[in-house]
Every structure is written in C-alpha cells, then in structure tokens.
Design a protein around this motif. Structure first.
Motif, PDB file in Angstrom:
ATOM      1  N   GLU A  41      -3.683  -3.058  10.545  1.00 29.35           N
ATOM      2  CA  GLU A  41      -2.357  -2.560  10.884  1.00 29.35           C
ATOM      3  C   GLU A  41      -1.675  -3.467  11.903  1.00 29.35           C
ATOM      4  O   GLU A  41      -2.294  -4.006  12.810  1.00 29.35           O
ATOM      5  N   THR A  65       6.295   6.114   2.012  1.00 36.47           N
ATOM      6  CA  THR A  65       5.015   5.573   2.487  1.00 36.47           C
ATOM      7  C   THR A  65       4.682   4.238   1.820  1.00 36.47           C
ATOM      8  O   THR A  65       3.644   3.642   2.122  1.00 36.47           O
ATOM      9  N   TRP A  66       5.550   3.767   0.931  1.00 35.79           N
ATOM     10  CA  TRP A  66       5.363   2.447   0.308  1.00 35.79           C
ATOM     11  C   TRP A  66       5.579   1.388   1.379  1.00 35.79           C
ATOM     12  O   TRP A  66       6.657   1.270   1.946  1.00 35.79           O
ATOM     13  N   ARG A  67       4.519   0.614   1.690  1.00 31.94           N
ATOM     14  CA  ARG A  67       4.587  -0.346   2.791  1.00 31.94           C
ATOM     15  C   ARG A  67       4.220  -1.742   2.311  1.00 31.94           C
ATOM     16  O   ARG A  67       3.407  -1.906   1.402  1.00 31.94           O
ATOM     17  N   ARG A  86      -6.752   0.100  -1.367  1.00 33.56           N
ATOM     18  CA  ARG A  86      -5.653   0.834  -1.994  1.00 33.56           C
ATOM     19  C   ARG A  86      -4.399  -0.021  -1.865  1.00 33.56           C
ATOM     20  O   ARG A  86      -3.520   0.243  -1.037  1.00 33.56           O
ATOM     21  N   THR A 125       0.865  -1.171   0.000  1.00 30.95           N
ATOM     22  CA  THR A 125       0.000   0.000   0.000  1.00 30.95           C
ATOM     23  C   THR A 125       0.903   1.222   0.000  1.00 30.95           C
ATOM     24  O   THR A 125       2.131   1.123   0.157  1.00 30.95           O
ATOM     25  N   MET A 126       0.300   2.379  -0.184  1.00 29.05           N
ATOM     26  CA  MET A 126       1.107   3.590  -0.330  1.00 29.05           C
ATOM     27  C   MET A 126       0.261   4.832  -0.053  1.00 29.05           C
ATOM     28  O   MET A 126      -0.967   4.789  -0.073  1.00 29.05           O
ATOM     29  N   GLY A 127       0.965   5.954   0.208  1.00 30.80           N
ATOM     30  CA  GLY A 127       0.286   7.224   0.393  1.00 30.80           C
ATOM     31  C   GLY A 127      -0.144   7.839  -0.925  1.00 30.80           C
ATOM     32  O   GLY A 127       0.037   7.264  -2.001  1.00 30.80           O
ATOM     33  N   GLU A 128      -0.683   9.041  -0.845  1.00 31.74           N
ATOM     34  CA  GLU A 128      -1.225   9.709  -2.027  1.00 31.74           C
ATOM     35  C   GLU A 128      -0.286  10.753  -2.622  1.00 31.74           C
ATOM     36  O   GLU A 128      -0.444  11.136  -3.776  1.00 31.74           O
ATOM     37  N   ASP A 129       0.677  11.222  -1.853  1.00 33.09           N
ATOM     38  CA  ASP A 129       1.612  12.241  -2.324  1.00 33.09           C
ATOM     39  C   ASP A 129       2.687  11.574  -3.190  1.00 33.09           C
ATOM     40  O   ASP A 129       3.409  10.687  -2.704  1.00 33.09           O
ATOM     41  N   ALA A 147       6.126  11.239  -1.620  1.00 33.14           N
ATOM     42  CA  ALA A 147       6.292  10.528  -0.343  1.00 33.14           C
ATOM     43  C   ALA A 147       6.554   9.042  -0.579  1.00 33.14           C
ATOM     44  O   ALA A 147       5.782   8.174  -0.155  1.00 33.14           O
ATOM     45  N   TRP A 148       7.687   8.730  -1.210  1.00 33.48           N
ATOM     46  CA  TRP A 148       7.959   7.342  -1.569  1.00 33.48           C
ATOM     47  C   TRP A 148       8.198   6.440  -0.368  1.00 33.48           C
ATOM     48  O   TRP A 148       8.033   5.228  -0.456  1.00 33.48           O
TER      49      TRP A 148
END
Length: 305
Positions: free
Chosen positions: A303, A63-65, A85, A53-57, A60-61
C-alpha cells in the motif's frame, strides 16, 4: 481453418447488432501458456500496463484501484496474478507486440469474410490476465466489444441498452467523457441480464453500449478483449455525442437515431464541429497509483507504493 467454429448465416447477420456467443480455438495456441504470457508481460511497454485491484462487493465500484508493477519480471507478474487479487490490462497489445498484431489481423480478416458488408477500424486487441475471483464492475464501452476466453472460467452479465440499466443521459455523459465508464449498479438488474459462462474456447460479443460486469471463477483467468468500430457504430457514437452537446448548449431533448438518415447525418456534423471547437472539455478520470506489487511475496499488495 477458421478461428470461430460455429459461424451460421443467422449469427453473421446479427453480428454487431445482438448479443452472441461463439466457440473458438484460440485457447489451443501455445502463445497463451505460462511461458508465452510471461514473455508477453516482459515485452509489453511497462508504462502502459494497467494494474488494478478491487473489492468483493459488485456494487462497490469505487474500490477499483490502480497500482504499479514496478520492475517485476513477466514471471513475477504472472505469479502475482495467480496468488493475489489483481487485474492486468494490456490495452492495444496489437500495437506493441508483432505476434498479437498478426493475431488481430487474422481475427478481423475472418470476421470481415464471414459477415456481409462488415468493415472494421480502430481495432484494439487487449490481453487480460486476472486473478481468481477478481471482478470488473458494472460499466459500458463506447465501441463494439468481443471477449474471448482463453484460460479459466468467468461469468459475464450483459444488460439491455435501456432504462433503468443505462439511460440516455448517463450514456451521453460517458460518451462525452464527463464521467467514468463505471457507474452505479443495482443487483436487482441481474434479473434482466443475459448471463454467459465463459470457458476456454468461448467468445461473447454484445450490442454496442450494453452495460456488463464480469466475475472470475476460482482460478487464473486469461482473456482477449477486442474493441472496434464499424461505420454504424461510429455514427451511433457521434449521434450520442451530438445529443449531449445539444442538450447542454441548447437545452434540447434529443433522441438517438439509428442508421444514416438526414437527422443522424446532421448530428454527425454537430459532433465533428463541437470536437473541432473543443466545446466539450472531457473530465478524464485519472486514478492515482495507490499500491505496488511485492517481488518477494507474489500476490501481496504494498500500500502507498
């Protein structure tokens, strides 16, 4: 009947050397409908399935999890991709599912029949099943890549292999596996990128090591990602590897040579020797598993699972 519909002598000559867009017919095959994808997810080795999953910005790489699919069935995983997502990455599908091995052979047989002198190896046909509005952050790959859109719509930005998009030092770090393939992105660079909208039946391939990023449209996306090497591509990777070794060990300031000239061949020997002696220890980035998927609530991330 060919898979790609718009081969031309010009495209054949430029294949593997330039950014190119093709039209194909793979999206019409029933193996990519919901039933086919769910059965693929059931058959693909679960321990190899990449769940992210990842963020929207787009900047903001980090945030890749990474997550875990647990014991969800193929149907449940497909529903999770439709509702959430997430990005499901099935690397080397051709090594694990016979139908995809046959598809990989079919694709490369056509490529090698259409492109004069093309010889390919280290073939990786991977399936990508991803959610609406999901993204892949700015990154580059060491091999050559082609991205085939099967379902949904996504936009791909492909950037030049040059400063400021990626410098030689950054490229060396990635080839030496000192850093991740993802790295810092400046939205101002979009002005210098080639932007391609991928719809079902469109394929894009780009120059080796070209940085790129991807954003899905507001729907489930299904794509085929193919990585491969050719003799020139492998030579380039070894030259970059050797440059990194020479810079770190001897304080040299080497440049990338194209082709198979004496300098490039010498660097090939340096790269092979360094690998044999383990002179460069790769710092492989292993993402921790930070979430799971909820079987009862498609698209919900648990989580800490």
């Amino acid at each position: 009947m060919t898979i790609i519909h718009d081969w031309t002598p010009e495209k054949a000559k430029a294949f593997g050397k330039e950014n190119l867009v093709f039209q194909h017919g793979l999206h019409e095959r029933p193996m990519f409908d919901d039933e086919g994808l769910a059965r693929l997810l059931d058959r693909y080795p679960r321990e190899l399935l990449g769940v992210f999953t990842m963020g929207e910005d787009p900047k903001a790489w980090t945030t890749w999890r990474k997550g875990s699919a647990g014991n969800l069935s193929g149907d449940q995983l497909l529903e999770a991709a439709k509702a959430g997502r997430i990005w499901l990455n099935l690397r080397h599908t051709n090594d694990h599912v016979p139908e995809y091995a046959a598809l990989c052979d079919e694709i490369f047989a056509e490529k090698e029949s259409k492109v004069p002198g093309l010889k390919t190896f280290k073939r990786d046909l991977g399936m990508l099943i991803s959610s609406a509005n999901a993204q892949v952050f700015y990154h580059l790959d060491v091999p050559l890549v082609s991205l085939w859109q099967v379902r949904g719509v996504k936009k791909v930005w492909v950037y030049p292999v040059a400063d400021p998009y990626v410098g030689e030092l950054a490229l060396e770090k990635i080839v030496l596996r000192e850093t991740a393939e993802q790295f810092a992105f400046d939205p101002a660079w979009d002005a210098g990128a080639q932007a391609v909208e991928l719809t079902p039946g469109t394929m894009v391939t780009w120059k080796q090591n070209a940085p790129h990023r991807i954003e899905n449209g507001p729907m489930l996306n299904v794509s085929i990602s193919i990585e491969f090497m050719t003799p020139p591509a492998l030579m380039r990777a070894n030259v970059i590897y050797a440059n990194g070794v020479l810079r770190r060990r001897l304080g040299a300031n080497p440049r990338v040579q194209a082709g198979f000239g004496p300098t490039a061949l010498g660097k090939l020997a340096v790269a092979r020797g360094a690998k044999a002696l383990n002179l460069q220890t790769p710092h492989v980035r292993h993402l921790p598993v930070t979430f799971g998927l909820d079987a009862a609530r498609p698209g919900v991330l648990v989580e800490g699972a």
